[in-house]
Design a protein around this motif. Structure first.
Motif, short mmCIF file in Angstrom:
data_model
loop_
_atom_site.label_atom_id
_atom_site.label_comp_id
_atom_site.label_asym_id
_atom_site.label_seq_id
_atom_site.Cartn_x
_atom_site.Cartn_y
_atom_site.Cartn_z
N GLN A 162 -60.51 -3.97 15.76
CA GLN A 162 -61.41 -4.70 16.65
C GLN A 162 -62.89 -4.58 16.25
O GLN A 162 -63.70 -5.42 16.66
N LEU A 163 -63.24 -3.55 15.47
CA LEU A 163 -64.64 -3.34 15.11
C LEU A 163 -64.87 -3.42 13.60
O LEU A 163 -65.62 -4.27 13.12
N THR A 164 -64.25 -2.52 12.84
CA THR A 164 -64.51 -2.46 11.40
C THR A 164 -64.18 -3.78 10.72
O THR A 164 -64.99 -4.31 9.94
N LEU A 165 -63.02 -4.31 10.98
CA LEU A 165 -62.57 -5.52 10.27
C LEU A 165 -63.50 -6.71 10.51
O LEU A 165 -63.98 -7.32 9.53
N PRO A 166 -63.78 -7.10 11.75
CA PRO A 166 -64.65 -8.27 11.92
C PRO A 166 -66.09 -8.04 11.49
O PRO A 166 -66.75 -8.99 11.02
N LEU A 167 -66.59 -6.81 11.61
CA LEU A 167 -67.99 -6.56 11.27
C LEU A 167 -68.24 -6.51 9.77
O LEU A 167 -69.38 -6.67 9.32
N ARG A 168 -67.17 -6.29 8.98
CA ARG A 168 -67.35 -6.16 7.53
C ARG A 168 -66.74 -7.30 6.73
O ARG A 168 -66.80 -7.30 5.51
N LYS A 169 -66.19 -8.30 7.37
CA LYS A 169 -65.48 -9.35 6.64
C LYS A 169 -66.39 -10.35 5.94
O LYS A 169 -65.96 -11.08 5.04
N GLY A 170 -67.65 -10.43 6.33
CA GLY A 170 -68.55 -11.40 5.71
C GLY A 170 -68.12 -12.81 6.02
O GLY A 170 -67.76 -13.15 7.15
N ASP A 171 -68.10 -13.66 4.97
CA ASP A 171 -67.77 -15.08 5.17
C ASP A 171 -66.30 -15.38 4.96
O ASP A 171 -65.90 -16.55 4.91
N ALA A 172 -65.46 -14.37 4.85
CA ALA A 172 -64.03 -14.58 4.66
C ALA A 172 -63.35 -14.93 5.99
O ALA A 172 -63.84 -14.59 7.08
N THR A 173 -62.20 -15.59 5.89
CA THR A 173 -61.37 -15.90 7.06
C THR A 173 -60.34 -14.80 7.23
O THR A 173 -59.64 -14.44 6.27
N LEU A 174 -60.24 -14.25 8.44
CA LEU A 174 -59.25 -13.22 8.71
C LEU A 174 -57.91 -13.85 9.05
O LEU A 174 -57.83 -14.83 9.79
N VAL A 175 -56.85 -13.25 8.50
CA VAL A 175 -55.48 -13.69 8.75
C VAL A 175 -54.74 -12.52 9.39
O VAL A 175 -54.48 -11.50 8.74
N ASN A 176 -54.41 -12.67 10.65
CA ASN A 176 -53.76 -11.61 11.43
C ASN A 176 -52.32 -12.05 11.72
O ASN A 176 -52.11 -13.09 12.35
N LEU A 177 -51.36 -11.26 11.30
CA LEU A 177 -49.96 -11.71 11.32
C LEU A 177 -49.08 -10.95 12.29
O LEU A 177 -47.87 -11.16 12.29
N CYS A 178 -49.67 -10.08 13.13
CA CYS A 178 -48.85 -9.21 13.98
C CYS A 178 -49.27 -9.22 15.44
O CYS A 178 -49.50 -8.18 16.05
N ASN A 179 -49.41 -10.40 16.02
CA ASN A 179 -49.62 -10.59 17.46
C ASN A 179 -51.04 -10.37 17.95
O ASN A 179 -51.40 -10.89 19.01
N ILE A 180 -51.84 -9.58 17.23
CA ILE A 180 -53.17 -9.21 17.71
C ILE A 180 -54.19 -9.48 16.60
O ILE A 180 -53.91 -9.27 15.42
N GLY A 181 -55.37 -9.89 17.00
CA GLY A 181 -56.47 -10.04 16.08
C GLY A 181 -57.76 -9.61 16.74
O GLY A 181 -57.83 -9.45 17.97
N PRO A 182 -58.82 -9.41 15.96
CA PRO A 182 -60.09 -8.96 16.54
C PRO A 182 -60.75 -10.04 17.38
O PRO A 182 -60.95 -11.17 16.93
N ALA A 183 -61.11 -9.69 18.60
CA ALA A 183 -61.73 -10.66 19.50
C ALA A 183 -63.14 -11.03 19.06
O ALA A 183 -63.64 -12.09 19.43
N LEU A 184 -63.79 -10.17 18.25
CA LEU A 184 -65.15 -10.45 17.82
C LEU A 184 -65.21 -11.54 16.74
O LEU A 184 -66.27 -12.12 16.51
N ALA A 185 -64.11 -11.80 16.08
CA ALA A 185 -64.10 -12.76 14.97
C ALA A 185 -63.79 -14.15 15.48
O ALA A 185 -62.87 -14.35 16.27
#
Length: 360
Positions: A77-100
């Motif tokens: 919820q914190l590290t992943l969205p804050l450090r991803k830059g301009d990439a698109t996150l792909v979350n495959l297990c029911n949950i993803g970061p709400a900040l992204a």
């Protein structure tokens, strides 16, 4: 210009489940497409980002990156969205970061709504809080069946037109040769046992099988419950296994294949499933399936499985006994099952995922 996609590798820190299996196989499918320079992934670059306690991230075949020091929910919820830059996150297990906002997330089912008794209060509260938060923001919601897509829309997470269906594959069960020693170790005879899941979750409905195997018509067969949940947990849940039930414990992929290949059938009486991977795994390996006609199971299994109402104890006993008594009927079901399962491959799933990402 290359578009970057980061696969959320939080699932690598936990023991393998069906949902984690889907994530791993989709990642491997994308890796194979990239290795073959397939046009489906032209102009796309994939990486798996993971916390420090991930298990074997390199096994997915994609470039990996360790992000420390956090793990579990704070990492996601914190590290992943804050450090991803301009990439698109792909979350495959029911949950993803709400900040992204630049993200897609696969929601496999909404069983916290349909069968809340299957989950702890903390789990239910977390899912009820986080899923609406990210679903509203993420660019696309993925799911594994048309049944799940309709249910996700029904409970109001997102409209149906924001959901893409990507069916699972089942051909991962062919990757490892069978280890038949497990059958002998458990004292099982070829086609003298039925396999099912060792789960006390309410919607898995294993109690109907325990009652069926207590009936005289199944006295000559054994029920092998596969997974880490043992006899004591069943008794504690008020589910008392009869004497002809065997608990396998956790098994390797090679052992699972041997159990499928040696079994009379798979019994899968779930009252709901977002997809229902075990019946397809079994069919792929020539093990016929008996299912409850609930959730996504009719969509996935078609006419290739026997169907029995989830609360019909006598019906489950009769269907299982019929396969033991009628080899020709069983052989016909095996043939239909193999044909049905062949329609579901991880290459097709990976291509579906790649096409969805390319269209964002």
């Amino acid at each position: 210009m290359t578009r970057r996609f980061i696969i959320n590798g939080k699932f690598l820190r936990a023991p393998m489940t069906g949902v984690h299996r889907v994530a791993a196989e989709l990642a491997r499918g994308l890796a194979r497409l990239q290795a073959a320079r397939d046009p489906a992934v032209a102009g796309m670059a994939f990486e798996v980002w993971h916390p420090h306690d991930a298990r074997e991230p390199a096994s997915l075949g994609l470039p990996t990156r360790l992000l420390a020091p956090l793990t579990h929910i704070p990492w996601e919820q914190l590290t992943l969205p804050l450090r991803k830059g301009d990439a698109t996150l792909v979350n495959l297990c029911n949950i993803g970061p709400a900040l992204a906002a630049d993200a897609v997330t696969m929601i496999h089912d909404i069983q916290v709504h349909q069968t809340p008794d299957s989950y702890s209060r903390a789990f239910r509260l977390w899912y009820h809080a986080i899923q609406p938060a990210f679903a509203r923001r993420h660019r696309r919601i993925l799911t594994v069946s048309h049944f799940s897509a309709a249910e996700i829309a029904r409970v109001g997470l997102v409209p149906r037109d924001r959901i893409t269906v990507i069916h699972n594959g089942a051909d991962h069960v062919l990757a490892e040769p069978a280890d038949p020693a497990v059958v002998a170790r458990l004292g099982l005879a070829p086609q003298g046992f039925v396999v099912a899941l060792a789960s006390t979750q309410a919607h898995k409905n294993i109690g109907v099988l325990l009652r069926a195997f207590a009936r005289p018509e199944l006295a000559g067969l054994r029920l092998a419950l596969i997974g880490g949940t043992g006899r004591e947990a069943f008794v504690a849940a008020g589910l008392v296994p009869p004497a002809n039930v065997v608990f396998t414990g956790r098994v390797s992929d090679a052992e699972l294949r041997a159990l499928y290949e040696g079994a009379l059938c798979l019994a899968f009486p779930s009252t709901t499933e977002g997809f229902g991977l075990p019946p397809l795994e079994a069919m792929t390996l020539g093990c016929p399936a008996i299912i409850a006609p609930c959730g996504a199971l009719p969509e996935v299994c078609g006419d290739a499985a026997l169907a029995v109402a989830p609360d019909d104890v006598a019906g489950w006993a009769a269907a299982i006994a019929s396969l033991a008594d009628d080899p020709a009927r069983r052989a016909a079901l095996v043939a239909r099952g193999r044909a049905q399962a062949a329609r579901f491959t991880w290459e097709a799933a990976a291509r579906g995922l790649a096409a969805t990402l390319a269209g964002l």
